[in-house]
Design an enzyme around this catalytic site. Structure first.
Site, PDB file in Angstrom:
ATOM      1  N   MET A 136       8.690  -2.574  11.918  1.00 21.81           N
ATOM      2  CA  MET A 136       8.475  -1.484  10.956  1.00 21.81           C
ATOM      3  C   MET A 136       7.059  -1.544  10.404  1.00 21.81           C
ATOM      4  O   MET A 136       6.539  -2.623  10.112  1.00 21.81           O
ATOM      5  CB  MET A 136       9.471  -1.590   9.816  1.00 21.81           C
ATOM      6  CG  MET A 136      10.844  -1.167  10.244  1.00 21.81           C
ATOM      7  SD  MET A 136      11.920  -0.858   8.852  1.00 21.81           S
ATOM      8  CE  MET A 136      13.445  -0.576   9.756  1.00 21.81           C
ATOM      9  N   SER A 137       6.441  -0.374  10.292  1.00 23.95           N
ATOM     10  CA  SER A 137       5.074  -0.284   9.792  1.00 23.95           C
ATOM     11  C   SER A 137       4.836   1.145   9.321  1.00 23.95           C
ATOM     12  O   SER A 137       5.346   2.097   9.933  1.00 23.95           O
ATOM     13  CB  SER A 137       4.095  -0.604  10.932  1.00 23.95           C
ATOM     14  OG  SER A 137       2.801  -0.134  10.605  1.00 23.95           O
ATOM     15  N   SER A 138       4.044   1.281   8.274  1.00 20.62           N
ATOM     16  CA  SER A 138       3.727   2.629   7.797  1.00 20.62           C
ATOM     17  C   SER A 138       2.986   3.406   8.881  1.00 20.62           C
ATOM     18  O   SER A 138       3.083   4.626   8.964  1.00 20.62           O
ATOM     19  CB  SER A 138       2.856   2.556   6.546  1.00 20.62           C
ATOM     20  OG  SER A 138       3.524   1.794   5.570  1.00 20.62           O
ATOM     21  N   GLN A 171      -2.672 -12.163   8.020  1.00 20.94           N
ATOM     22  CA  GLN A 171      -2.898 -11.857   6.596  1.00 20.94           C
ATOM     23  C   GLN A 171      -2.191 -12.891   5.722  1.00 20.94           C
ATOM     24  O   GLN A 171      -2.743 -13.372   4.727  1.00 20.94           O
ATOM     25  CB  GLN A 171      -2.382 -10.448   6.289  1.00 20.94           C
ATOM     26  CG  GLN A 171      -2.290 -10.138   4.810  1.00 20.94           C
ATOM     27  CD  GLN A 171      -1.900  -8.701   4.548  1.00 20.94           C
ATOM     28  OE1 GLN A 171      -2.725  -7.798   4.630  1.00 20.94           O
ATOM     29  NE2 GLN A 171      -0.636  -8.455   4.232  1.00 20.94           N
ATOM     30  N   LYS A 226       5.110  -9.803   9.451  1.00 21.55           N
ATOM     31  CA  LYS A 226       4.557  -8.811  10.386  1.00 21.55           C
ATOM     32  C   LYS A 226       3.026  -8.924  10.408  1.00 21.55           C
ATOM     33  O   LYS A 226       2.409  -8.875  11.461  1.00 21.55           O
ATOM     34  CB  LYS A 226       5.002  -7.412   9.934  1.00 21.55           C
ATOM     35  CG  LYS A 226       4.116  -6.269  10.317  1.00 21.55           C
ATOM     36  CD  LYS A 226       4.494  -5.701  11.620  1.00 21.55           C
ATOM     37  CE  LYS A 226       3.750  -4.452  12.030  1.00 21.55           C
ATOM     38  NZ  LYS A 226       2.542  -4.120  11.360  1.00 21.55           N
ATOM     39  N   HIS A 275       9.380  -3.491   3.424  1.00 19.51           N
ATOM     40  CA  HIS A 275       8.957  -3.673   2.027  1.00 19.51           C
ATOM     41  C   HIS A 275      10.168  -3.912   1.126  1.00 19.51           C
ATOM     42  O   HIS A 275      10.135  -4.755   0.233  1.00 19.51           O
ATOM     43  CB  HIS A 275       8.249  -2.409   1.508  1.00 19.51           C
ATOM     44  CG  HIS A 275       6.971  -2.068   2.198  1.00 19.51           C
ATOM     45  ND1 HIS A 275       6.819  -0.943   2.970  1.00 19.51           N
ATOM     46  CD2 HIS A 275       5.771  -2.690   2.210  1.00 19.51           C
ATOM     47  CE1 HIS A 275       5.579  -0.885   3.424  1.00 19.51           C
ATOM     48  NE2 HIS A 275       4.923  -1.932   2.998  1.00 19.51           N
ATOM     49  N   ASN A 330       4.125   3.863   0.904  1.00 15.35           N
ATOM     50  CA  ASN A 330       4.811   4.374   2.090  1.00 15.35           C
ATOM     51  C   ASN A 330       5.880   3.355   2.510  1.00 15.35           C
ATOM     52  O   ASN A 330       5.908   2.880   3.648  1.00 15.35           O
ATOM     53  CB  ASN A 330       3.829   4.649   3.233  1.00 15.35           C
ATOM     54  CG  ASN A 330       4.467   5.557   4.290  1.00 15.35           C
ATOM     55  OD1 ASN A 330       4.586   5.187   5.446  1.00 15.35           O
ATOM     56  ND2 ASN A 330       4.921   6.712   3.871  1.00 15.35           N
ATOM     57  N   MET A 389       0.852  -1.194   0.000  1.00 15.57           N
ATOM     58  CA  MET A 389       0.000   0.000   0.000  1.00 15.57           C
ATOM     59  C   MET A 389       0.889   1.247   0.000  1.00 15.57           C
ATOM     60  O   MET A 389       0.449   2.340   0.357  1.00 15.57           O
ATOM     61  CB  MET A 389      -0.937  -0.002   1.209  1.00 15.57           C
ATOM     62  CG  MET A 389      -1.905  -1.187   1.178  1.00 15.57           C
ATOM     63  SD  MET A 389      -3.446  -0.903   2.039  1.00 15.57           S
ATOM     64  CE  MET A 389      -2.871  -0.621   3.698  1.00 15.57           C
TER      65      MET A 389
HETATM   66  O1  PAF Z   1      -0.109  -5.687   3.711  1.00 15.28           O
HETATM   67  C1  PAF Z   1      -0.529  -4.782   2.943  1.00 15.28           C
HETATM   68  O2  PAF Z   1       0.142  -3.767   2.687  1.00 15.28           O
HETATM   69  C2  PAF Z   1      -1.904  -4.920   2.314  1.00 15.28           C
HETATM   70  O3  PAF Z   1      -2.797  -5.540   3.195  1.00 15.28           O
HETATM   71  C3  PAF Z   1      -1.879  -5.645   0.955  1.00 15.28           C
HETATM   72  C4  PAF Z   1      -1.404  -7.080   1.085  1.00 15.28           C
HETATM   73  C5  PAF Z   1      -0.977  -4.895  -0.013  1.00 15.28           C
HETATM   74  C6  PAF Z   1      -3.296  -5.673   0.355  1.00 15.28           C
HETATM   75  O4  PAF Z   1      -3.806  -4.395   0.178  1.00 15.28           O
END
Ligand code: PAF
Length: 300
Positions: A204-206, A173, A169, A55, A50, A48
């Protein structure tokens, strides 16, 4: 200074680095079909935006796993609840592309909402991953995993990757996506990388960007509490006590804790006494910011 070229959205910086960025499915498919016709493998890193080092670790691993690497950047409205942070979620496309230009990325896919949901999010076909979607994060964020599974499924159909990369993290999901791939027999391998942490241990997280200085100093407590649950469980203390203690500590420190739980690592079911591969997961609010984290561990 970076600038966008008018038509193909290539980003070119001073050093002449250029990274092709497309907005439409038609543009993306033309690229994908060309690569497929040459027999080239494709890795996808869905994000998503940022982008942080977590990432970028996924991007690096993706580039090593396949001949071609696609990074998608799309803040997916369908996975945000009505009172959640969709409007304020950091959108930093220009910086993201700048960061990605230092990696062997072949294409960035940055679609608009209308491109992904031409009929809107209310009436679109949904992918519901049964069971796993209703517990823990799913219980606190109803609809969240349906939003995630729907958009990831769509990205998979658009990009048709051989391998897709996700971070541990967001552990639940990851399991939801693995189940979706299994249930729908999607011909895609799901690979994952461990959580990347700041020097003090904060995952780490946006969403860490939302924290003010004081909250940022406090935030590491979430990781420390999880570490404590792991250490004391491995030293023989019943993890139920460690979990209660962790919740108390977090609440006393100023968090509003949604949950701290120990679950079976493979499916997030409540562990039996025979289960040894476990994971402690937590979610807690610090002011307006909701943080999640987890640590996997083994019992002897
Ligand atoms: O983890 C994320 O950034 C989001 O949930 C993803 C997997 C890109 C789906 O929008």
């Amino acid at each position: 200074m970076a600038h966008f070229q008018a038509h193909n959205m290539s980003l070119v910086d001073d050093s002449g680095i250029s990274l092709e960025t497309v907005e439409t499915i038609v543009q993306l498919r033309a690229r994908i079909q060309h690569w497929k016709s040459m027999g080239e493998s494709i890795a996808l890193v869905p994000t998503m935006g940022n982008l942080h080092d977590g990432h970028l670790a996924l991007v690096k691993a993706a580039a090593e796993s396949c001949r071609r690497t696609v990074v998608s950047i799309f803040v997916n409205p369908m996975q945000f609840g009505k009172n959640e942070d969709f409007d304020t979620y950091p959108r930093t496309l220009r910086d993201d592309i700048q960061k990605l230009s230092h990696y062997p990325v072949d294409l960035v896919f940055a679609p608009t909402i209308a491109e992904i949901y031409p009929q809107g999010t209310e009436t679109t076909t949904q992918v519901i991953v049964q069971g796993l979607s209703d517990i823990l994060e799913g219980e606190h964020r109803p609809g969240f995993f349906t939003g995630v599974a729907t958009v990831v499924n769509k990205l998979f159909n658009i990009v048709q990757p051989d391998i897709a990369w996700f971070g541990e993290k967001d552990y639940q999901q990851l399991l939801v996506i693995r189940q979706m791939v299994r249930d729908l027999a999607l011909p895609i391998e799901i690979h994952a990388l461990p959580t990347v942490r700041e020097v003090d241990g904060l995952a780490m997280s946006s969403r860490n960007n939302y924290l003010d200085e004081k909250q940022r100093r406090l935030a590491v407590k979430l990781y420390r509490c999880l570490r404590h649950v792991v250490d004391s469980s491995q030293q023989g203390m019943a993890y139920h006590y460690a979990v209660v203690h962790a919740c108390q500590e977090l609440d006393e420190a100023g968090f509003m804790t949604d949950y701290v739980v120990v679950r079976r690592r493979e499916d997030l079911e409540v562990p039996s006494e025979h289960d040894k591969s476990l994971i402690v997961l937590a979610a807690a609010h610090l002011g307006d910011t909701r943080l999640i984290d987890n640590l996997a561990f083994e019992l002897m």
